[in-house]
Design a protein around this motif. Structure first.
Motif, short mmCIF file in Angstrom:
data_model
loop_
_atom_site.label_atom_id
_atom_site.label_comp_id
_atom_site.label_asym_id
_atom_site.label_seq_id
_atom_site.Cartn_x
_atom_site.Cartn_y
_atom_site.Cartn_z
N ILE A 1 0.84 -1.19 0.00
CA ILE A 1 0.00 0.00 0.00
C ILE A 1 0.88 1.25 0.00
O ILE A 1 1.77 1.39 0.84
CB ILE A 1 -0.94 0.01 1.21
N THR A 2 0.61 2.13 -0.94
CA THR A 2 1.34 3.39 -1.04
C THR A 2 0.34 4.54 -1.06
O THR A 2 -0.85 4.34 -1.36
CB THR A 2 2.17 3.43 -2.34
N PRO A 3 0.79 5.76 -0.76
CA PRO A 3 -0.11 6.91 -0.85
C PRO A 3 -0.70 7.07 -2.25
O PRO A 3 -1.86 7.47 -2.38
CB PRO A 3 0.79 8.09 -0.48
N GLU A 4 0.09 6.75 -3.27
CA GLU A 4 -0.41 6.87 -4.64
C GLU A 4 -1.57 5.90 -4.87
O GLU A 4 -2.59 6.26 -5.48
CB GLU A 4 0.72 6.60 -5.63
N ALA A 5 -1.41 4.67 -4.40
CA ALA A 5 -2.47 3.68 -4.56
C ALA A 5 -3.72 4.10 -3.79
O ALA A 5 -4.85 3.94 -4.27
CB ALA A 5 -1.99 2.31 -4.10
N GLU A 6 -3.54 4.63 -2.58
CA GLU A 6 -4.68 5.07 -1.79
C GLU A 6 -5.42 6.21 -2.49
O GLU A 6 -6.66 6.24 -2.49
CB GLU A 6 -4.21 5.53 -0.41
N GLU B 1 -7.33 9.82 3.94
CA GLU B 1 -7.98 9.52 5.21
C GLU B 1 -9.21 10.39 5.43
O GLU B 1 -10.25 9.91 5.90
CB GLU B 1 -6.97 9.69 6.34
N LYS B 2 -9.11 11.67 5.08
CA LYS B 2 -10.26 12.56 5.21
C LYS B 2 -11.41 12.09 4.34
O LYS B 2 -12.57 12.04 4.78
CB LYS B 2 -9.87 13.98 4.82
N ARG B 3 -11.10 11.75 3.10
CA ARG B 3 -12.16 11.34 2.16
C ARG B 3 -12.76 9.98 2.54
O ARG B 3 -13.97 9.75 2.37
CB ARG B 3 -11.59 11.32 0.74
N LEU B 4 -11.93 9.09 3.06
CA LEU B 4 -12.44 7.78 3.49
C LEU B 4 -13.40 7.95 4.65
O LEU B 4 -14.48 7.34 4.67
CB LEU B 4 -11.28 6.88 3.89
N LEU B 5 -13.02 8.77 5.62
CA LEU B 5 -13.90 9.00 6.77
C LEU B 5 -15.20 9.67 6.33
O LEU B 5 -16.29 9.31 6.78
CB LEU B 5 -13.18 9.86 7.80
N PHE C 1 -8.25 7.80 15.05
CA PHE C 1 -8.03 8.09 13.63
C PHE C 1 -8.88 9.29 13.20
O PHE C 1 -8.41 10.20 12.52
CB PHE C 1 -8.38 6.85 12.81
N ALA C 2 -10.17 9.26 13.60
CA ALA C 2 -11.09 10.32 13.20
C ALA C 2 -10.73 11.66 13.86
O ALA C 2 -10.99 12.73 13.28
CB ALA C 2 -12.52 9.94 13.56
N ALA C 3 -10.12 11.60 15.04
CA ALA C 3 -9.79 12.84 15.76
C ALA C 3 -8.43 13.41 15.35
O ALA C 3 -8.09 14.54 15.74
CB ALA C 3 -9.80 12.57 17.26
N ASN C 4 -7.67 12.65 14.56
CA ASN C 4 -6.33 13.09 14.16
C ASN C 4 -6.41 14.36 13.31
O ASN C 4 -7.09 14.39 12.28
CB ASN C 4 -5.63 11.97 13.39
N ALA C 5 -5.73 15.39 13.72
CA ALA C 5 -5.77 16.67 12.99
C ALA C 5 -4.87 16.67 11.77
O ALA C 5 -4.94 17.59 10.95
CB ALA C 5 -5.35 17.80 13.93
N ASN C 6 -4.03 15.65 11.63
CA ASN C 6 -3.08 15.61 10.51
C ASN C 6 -3.41 14.49 9.53
O ASN C 6 -2.53 13.78 9.05
CB ASN C 6 -1.65 15.43 11.06
#
Length: 817
Positions: free
Chosen positions: A432-437, A555-559, A545-550
């Protein structure tokens, strides 16, 4: 109050049986009754909307209205339009529809009024048509195309036939002449004078200098007559020509073969005048069920690459083979010799599915390079899909790239290409890479919440596979091996593990509840099952995970795609902590929830009673009005009671333990505060609501049932332990008797749960009398210790006397009945 109602009143075996029958009758899907496992949309082909009824489905047709809705509820058919033109648009389409199909012969009808004033010959024809429709024998069901007429009907039909022939001879109006010819051919067929019907077509229809669709309607009757006299091969040819050239009789022509199970016959080709007609024969036969159509498809391409059904037949063959390819077992059951034979045929055909896919793949690739077919985008897409199913991912990518480079005006084909790119990305991603995500989330946003079950299947499969890549279920599968094995139970939670949260969110996205359209498809999982089998440690990871500000963009779009809010996640965390009997931690989680949540539904309705109150001798102890607790204060009190009980003794300890028992009892399926531990409640729990018939039948589910039979939510084992401690500590025998009674209730809850899981394990097919006798013996031997204790040790208490008076079942137990 009847003692039995406390223990077994909420569920009866007949309810389970009824629910199973409903499940078999209605099937799993509430939206598309033709659902099966597939990722290939047949709309990717160039087939017209009217021909999509011939897409593959395990049922007879793709849509329930196979023969079309009532005529006056749709766009006007060619006959209505022809009459509109004939009247020079002086009559509205609505009036024509009412006259032709609703037999509105009133003088007020516009068509009747026009014919009376302007064209009496047309009115004469309409009168014949109305009487012919009235005299036509009515089929006993929608599939009986030619019902046997009564003798009186035959006489009327013959008289009307003679009238139609006379009308044909008398008129020089081409419009009316063709209609008289049609009526004559039809009336002869309805009267079962099949040879005469065929002769009349040759005598009356063929000589017409100008023919319209109505001549093809007559030819359809001619084809039916040909079949009726036993010339099946010729009938196939004739129906094929009607199917090919007459859109308004296409369904009837195809149905004439399908309902009688007629398949291709080589001799039908002998009647064909050219390759176009031969291709039409192959096309009609190719869309008949229960056969491999690839040989017909090849002939269609060879004879007439312009045939509009070529791509549809290809898509149909892919889908039809998937029906076998994706099934774990035959979906047919051996109720009798016929169904058993069908099951065996299914299993044999299933073994051939991989080889047939390879044949289809070779044909698709060849077709992609056949310029006469003129749509390489479709054929390369089909090739890539078959590559994917064969796990030839490198080839799939190559052919999918070629497909995406080809021009197409079909929006569904474009969607299909993107869908396959999503599946291919999933299959080819090992690390898993950021590009794949970033690629993945774009696809998930595109295909989530779809009303199309092909897209939903692909979306769910993608989410499952990515969840597994993030680690979902690997450890827990070894532990439980049962339904929803990936519960994260055995993997210790780490302080910061976003992969665990991602896996949970992706798994939650496979559920029907997170589909914004609230449509349930076969491939969907159940969000409540996922939540109820996930550890509190895992949910903590999701909350963090949901409370993480960074968060990353992925991750934002998945949530956001999951729809989980902070409140929803903290409610879930509290529930999972309660399932682990961690009251103080659960209270802390609930304290993070906005207070307004507890004041609204469903908590407003389902947390409205005192959670420490229980039924005793027909009345509740505790508050009977407004619930004085919030979820937070209730759980805090449970934690306080637990702490205080550890240092108390005697009746003081007994009172504390008794309250703890009542509070934890009410957190169970049997209590009034179940909403704090579970998101749903059903009379059909614990089995049927959570597990389908097939799941409990699968031997691999046995561990799941064992686990279910031990869940405190159903057995109230924790509450029972508290009541036992209350009995041990109590010095007041009345208090001890009450605690003993409640322990007996918990004991009976455990019996009820075991009984229902045992019924599920046996497939709900056990003989009631011996099963009930076995369960009665089991209950007496293993689940009546506290009833016996109450009857023996506390028979001098007022509580015991009240029980004898108020509860007939308990009185019977004491009497040994």
């Amino acid at each position: 109050m009847r003692f039995s109602s406390l223990f077994t009143g909420r569920l009866r075996s007949f309810l389970l049986s009824l629910a199973i029958l409903i499940g078999f009758a209605c099937g799993p899907s509430t939206y598309d009754i033709n659902e099966f496992m597939s990722f290939f949309m047949p709309e990717s082909s160039q087939a017209s909307v009217r021909d999509q009824v011939y897409h593959f489905t395990p049922l007879l047709y793709r849509y329930a209205d196979s023969f079309g809705p009532v005529k006056d509820s749709l766009q006007p058919d060619p006959n209505v339009l022809a009459w509109e033109t004939y009247t020079q648009k002086k009559v509205t389409q609505t009036a024509i529809v009412n006259a032709l199909y609703n037999r509105d012969s009133k003088a007020s009808n516009e068509l009747v009024r026009w014919a009376t004033a302007s064209n009496p010959a047309a009115l004469t024809y309409l009168n014949l048509a109305w009487r012919a429709e009235e005299a036509a024998p009515k089929p006993r069901n929608s599939w009986e195309m030619d019902a046997t007429p009564q003798d009186t009907s035959t006489v009327r039909l013959t008289a009307l036939l003679n009238e139609a022939r006379a009308g044909y001879a008398a008129t020089q109006d081409g419009f009316l002449k063709e209609r008289y010819a049609f009526q004559a051919v039809k009336l002869a067929a309805l009267a079962k004078k099949y040879e005469q019907s065929r002769v009349l077509y040759d005598e009356l229809v063929r000589p017409l200098s100008k023919k319209t669709f109505l001549s093809d309607w007559a030819y359809s009757r001619h084809a039916g007559a040909t079949m009726a006299v036993g010339d099946t091969a010729r009938a196939i040819y004739e129906f094929a020509q009607v199917f090919d050239r007459c859109p308004s009789r296409r369904r009837e022509a195809e149905a004439s073969l399908r309902i009688y199970g007629i398949r291709f016959r080589e001799k039908a080709l002998d009647y064909c005048a050219n390759n176009h007609e031969k291709a039409a024969v192959y096309a009609l036969c190719a869309i008949q069920p229960k056969q491999d159509a690839l040989p017909f498809l090849k002939e269609m391409v060879r004879l007439n690459p312009e045939n509009p059904l070529i791509e549809l037949v290809m898509a149909r063959e892919i889908n039809r083979n998937e029906y076998y390819f994706f099934q774990d077992s035959a979906p047919i059951y051996g109720y009798d010799e016929a169904s058993r034979a069908d099951s065996l045929r299914f299993v044999n055909r299933q073994k051939e599915a991989p080889d047939y896919f390879e044949q289809l793949r070779s044909f698709a690739l060849e077709s992609a390079e056949t310029k006469a077919l003129k749509n390489p985008a479709f054929w390369y897409t089909a090739t890539a899909y078959l590559d994917y199913l064969g796990k030839a991912y490198a080839d799939a990518k190559k052919h999918l790239d070629l497909a995406s480079q080809q021009p197409t005006t079909n929006p569904v084909l474009k969607k299909q290409i993107a869908l396959q790119q999503m599946l291919l990305l999933t299959a080819q991603t090992e690390t898993i890479t950021p590009e794949a995500e970033n690629q993945l989330i774009g696809y998930l946003e595109q295909f989530g919440n779809s009303l199309n079950f092909y897209m939903t299947n692909a979306f769910v499969e993608t989410c499952k596979q990515w969840a597994a890549k993030y680690g979902y279920g690997k450890a827990a599968a070894k532990e439980s091996g049962g339904f929803l094995a990936g519960c994260f139970r055995s993997k210790p939670a780490q302080s910061n593990d976003p992969n665990t949260a991602k896996a949970f969110l992706l798994t939650a996205l496979t559920s029907s509840q997170l589909n914004k359209n609230e449509i349930y498809f076969n491939s969907h999982s159940d969000l409540y099952d996922i939540e109820d089998t996930t550890s509190a440690a895992t949910v903590r990871q999701v909350v963090a995970f949901a409370a993480n500000a960074n968060q990353t963009d992925f991750e934002k779009r998945l949530l956001r795609l999951s729809g989980f809010t902070s409140d929803a996640l903290h409610v879930l965390l509290g529930r999972r902590l309660l399932a682990e009997n961690k009251y103080a931690e659960a209270a802390e989680a609930f304290a993070s929830v906005n207070a307004n949540v507890w004041q609204n539904e469903p908590f407003k309705t389902y947390f409205n009673e005192d959670p420490f109150a229980v039924n005793l001798i027909g009345k509740k102890t505790g508050t009977n009005t407004t619930n004085p607790y919030t979820p937070v204060t209730f759980l805090k009190k449970l934690a306080e009671l637990e702490s205080q009980a550890q240092t108390a003794s005697g009746d003081a300890a007994a009172h504390l333990y008794y309250q703890l028992g009542c509070g934890t009892f009410n957190l169970s399926w049997f209590g009034n505060a179940w909403i704090l531990e579970r998101a749903r409640w059903s009379r059909a729990e614990p089995n049927l609501y959570q597990y389908t018939y097939h799941q409990v039948q699968n031997p691999q589910r046995s561990q799941t049932l064992d686990s279910l039979s031990k869940q405190d939510y159903y057995t109230t084992a924790v509450a029972k332990a508290y009541f036992e401690k209350a009995i041990s500590a109590a010095q007041n025998p009345e208090l001890a008797a009450k605690a003993c009674f409640m322990a007996a209730r918990c004991e009976q809850n455990a019996f009820w749960t075991r009984q229902e899981t045992e019924l599920a394990r046996r497939g709900y097919a056990t003989d009631p009398e011996p099963f009930n006798a076995e369960m009665k013996k089991l209950r007496r031997s293993e689940y009546t210790s506290f009833l016996s204790k109450l009857a023996q040790q506390y028979r001098q208490t007022q509580f015991h006397r009240d029980m004898i008076r108020e509860c007939a079942t308990y009185a019977d137990f004491v009497a040994g009945k």
